[in-house]
Design an enzyme around this catalytic site. Structure first.
Site, mmCIF file in Angstrom:
data_model
loop_
_atom_site.group_PDB
_atom_site.id
_atom_site.type_symbol
_atom_site.label_atom_id
_atom_site.label_comp_id
_atom_site.label_asym_id
_atom_site.label_seq_id
_atom_site.Cartn_x
_atom_site.Cartn_y
_atom_site.Cartn_z
ATOM 1 N N ASP A 238 0.816 -1.212 0.000
ATOM 2 C CA ASP A 238 0.000 0.000 0.000
ATOM 3 C C ASP A 238 0.855 1.270 0.000
ATOM 4 O OD1 ASP A 238 -2.637 1.437 0.541
ATOM 5 O OD2 ASP A 238 -1.495 2.023 2.315
ATOM 6 N N GLU B 152 1.146 -0.423 -5.043
ATOM 7 C CA GLU B 152 0.161 0.627 -5.323
ATOM 8 C C GLU B 152 0.853 1.977 -5.279
ATOM 9 O OE1 GLU B 152 -3.671 2.851 -3.318
ATOM 10 O OE2 GLU B 152 -1.763 2.476 -2.315
#
Length: 671
Positions: free
Chosen positions: A293, A363
């Protein structure tokens, strides 16, 4: 008669006689052989029970020896040829597709997927109850958004304990049972890994704010004034200053997201080791991969200088949005990729077990700086992520034309490093649902695009049935970003999954509670209803996914642009050596269009529609000079040809790893 013959044979001895036939022969070497006896002996036929010596005399004769030697050397030659062929096939065969390449990746937002205990929030047991849904769709890869223990200020992205399950979602035993059941069904589980920050309730942060010697530098601290805590002009992703004063420590700490999400200090080796240990913890439990993330935020410049303003004339005190600054010192800092490669190496240790490859996806929203995104693939010598998420198709609703779609696809394919594997995202928990942003008219053709492009499709839960955003009033807002700015709320795309026409769409069938409202259209847009309709969005998604997994050109063949205009985007998928190929004609425009492909000489004049998003057009025969599509209609056309498009149009074609098909042996080989 037989007895007489044997009696006249001087080499024959009864079993009770002393000596052997050979000894009898050697006993009288000087004796001239009787011509008649020799003739009779050579005429002797074999008989059951003959002694070894007699058998050897016969077997050494040329008529027996020569065929035997020929058969022996033929066997050796065949064995060597078989070994050589096997080695050649192995050497020339392209590597098999891994599980994350063969199947779409399906994202579950656990709060919204299935509630098993009636508290209105989805949980791990609820996911386990619905695993058959993935088998129905032939999906093998499932990414579950965070379920760590958390105060839920950002719904799990503020982690209080990286080694614990939040009670809202269940227990560690629930997780282990879910993982075991997924593996039993041939499914892979991808977890969210959140390295940039923790919750302000994490034990590390509490020890750091108290200046514990071990944890003192686990976070980014700096001196500041309690009345005006702005050491520099850095701003949070959620808006306003990214610095907050802590009264306990008497300093400010950095948070690139919420103030309840303090950033970790990855320049501290102990922090790096802590996060590496967490990776080992979950891989040891059997997790199949991680979605990393917000990776571009992991490191910040140590000098803490002000970032340049986008508008130099804007008053500094009015800089409150991330869009007001060029993030030269808070994203993509030197050392970031070294850290990610170290984690990749740790994951590779667990990938040595056959069939247990551990997947890594990153990401990073880099917007127009696509070259920064491509760096997450790694280098030819050092591996990083298997792919970074490709978010460019999220911009598709900005301009629904064939030319725009081709531009977004080309943006990734033209910049992707050679030999790497692409992927495609049209929705996630942070962005509006594609059926709402692009329009319900286009959901089918977008799914067709997603499942026929090369690479791995990513599907956000509900996209397979065409779920839309819900309307959320200010009093219903749950998202912290929405509480800061109602127009930025991500709640509309996080509504409960629509399973059936029952109460609460069968998301919660125990109580009349849901953490967010169910969409009003759930009685007509749900899994149960669409399973019964062969022309539904779900049925077409399933058919396209089956086609993708069963046809070599769609799995790993060439991808070639052949046409784009104000309405239509069209491309080919073909494999060298295979006569069967596929033509996609997708209408993203606002009206019907006629596409003329007569200039494409590699296409046959007549084309038969294998599948249309408008079911009535399935099986139609079309002329390549006049292919009619309605607005939002997509066609998959299968055709036979001996002429390939890619050799004569190299600038229009891409392939990750070139392979050819050998029909005589029904195998793929490198070419």
């Amino acid at each position: 008669m037989e007895l007489g013959e044997c009696t006249r044979n001087p080499g024959y001895k009864d079993v009770e006689d002393v000596g052997s036939a050979a000894e009898s022969i050697r006993a009288e070497p000087a004796e001239k052989p009787d011509p008649i006896a020799a003739e009779e002996y050579t005429q002797l036929t074999t008989y059951a029970g003959m002694p070894k010596e007699v058998l050897l005399l016969y077997s050494s004769q040329a008529r027996y020896r020569v065929p035997r030697e020929i058969l022996f050397w033929l066997t050796v030659a065949c064995a060597l040829a078989l070994v050589a062929l096997t080695v050649t096939v192995i050497a020339l065969s392209p590597r098999c597709l891994s599980w994350w390449q063969a199947s779409p990746v399906y994202q579950i937002y656990p709060r919204s997927f299935k509630d098993s205990d009636g508290d209105g929030v989805g949980d791990l047991k609820g996911i386990q109850e619905q695993l058959d849904h993935f088998q129905y769709l032939k999906i093998k890869s499932v990414w579950i958004s965070p379920f760590y223990r958390s105060p839920m200020k950002d719904f799990g992205y503020d982690v209080e304990d990286f080694r614990a399950i939040d009670p809202l979602f269940g227990t560690m035993q629930d997780f282990e049972e879910l993982l075991a059941e997924m593996h039993n069904k041939g499914l892979k589980l991808i977890m969210d890994f959140i390295p940039n920050h923790t919750s302000d309730r994490h034990r590390w942060f509490n020890m750091s704010r108290m200046r514990d010697p071990h944890y003192e530098d686990y976070y980014i601290w700096t001196d500041c004034n309690a009345t005006a805590p702005r050491p520099n002009n850095w701003v949070s992703v959620f808006g306003n200053s990214s610095w907050t004063y802590d009264e306990v420590r008497g300093q400010c700490y950095l948070h690139q997201f919420l103030k309840e999400q303090p950033d970790l200090n990855f320049r501290n080796p102990r922090v790096r080791q802590e996060m590496t240990d967490i990776i080992h913890f979950w891989l040891g439990k059997g997790v199949d991969g991680f979605r990393m993330d917000a990776v571009k935020h992991i490191l910040e410049a140590a000098h803490l200088r002000d970032e340049p303003q986008v508008d130099p004339n804007k008053p500094p005190e009015s800089v409150t949005s991330e869009w007001d600054l060029h993030h030269d010192y808070t994203t993509n800092q030197l050392g970031l990729h070294d850290l990610l490669r170290d984690w990749r190496a740790e994951m590779d240790i667990y990938s040595r077990e056959p069939g247990r490859y551990r997947f890594m996806v990153t990401e990073s929203y880099d917007y127009h700086e696509v070259d920064k995104t491509m760096m997450y693939y790694g280098t030819p010598l050092v591996k990083e992520s298997d792919f970074p998420f490709n978010f460019y198709l999220l911009d598709l609703p900005q301009n629904t034309t064939g030319l725009w779609v081709q531009h977004l696809v080309h943006l990734w394919m033209a910049n992707m490093p050679k030999g790497q594997w692409p992927n495609w995202v049209v929705g996630n928990h942070d962005k509006p649902r594609i059926a709402s942003s692009a329009g319900q008219t286009y959901i089918r053709v977008i799914n067709m695009l997603l499942l026929t492009l090369p690479g791995t499709p990513n599907t956000y839960y509900g996209e397979e049935i065409g779920m839309e955003n819900i309307n959320v009033t200010e009093s219903q807002i749950q998202d912290p970003a929405g509480k800061y700015n109602a127009s930025a709320s991500r709640d509309p795309q996080r509504s409960p999954m629509q399973w059936s026409s029952d109460m609460n769409a069968d998301f919660n069938n125990k109580t009349n509670i849901t953490w967010l409202p169910v969409h009003p259209n759930y009685r007509s847009v749900n899994v149960e209803v669409q399973k019964k309709d062969e022309g539904s969005v779900l049925a077409q998604y399933r058919l396209l996914n089956n086609l993708r997994q069963s046809e070599l050109p769609l799995q790993r063949g060439w991808f070639c642009y052949i046409h784009a205009d104000a309405s239509v985007f069209s491309y080919l998928r073909e494999l060298d050596g295979l006569d069967q190929a596929f033509l996609m004609v997708l209408n993203f425009g606002k009206e019907s269009a006629i596409t003329d492909l007569s200039s494409i000489h590699e296409l046959p004049d007549q084309l038969k529609v294998l599948m249309s998003t408008k079911q009535v057009n399935d099986g139609k025969v079309l002329q390549k000079s006049r292919i009619l599509t309605e607005a939002g209609e997509g066609l998959v056309i299968q055709y036979s040809t001996h002429t390939r498009f890619n050799p004569n149009h190299p600038k229009q074609c891409y392939v990750s790893e070139k392979a050819c098909y050998l029909g005589a042996m029904d195998i793929l080989y490198k070419c």
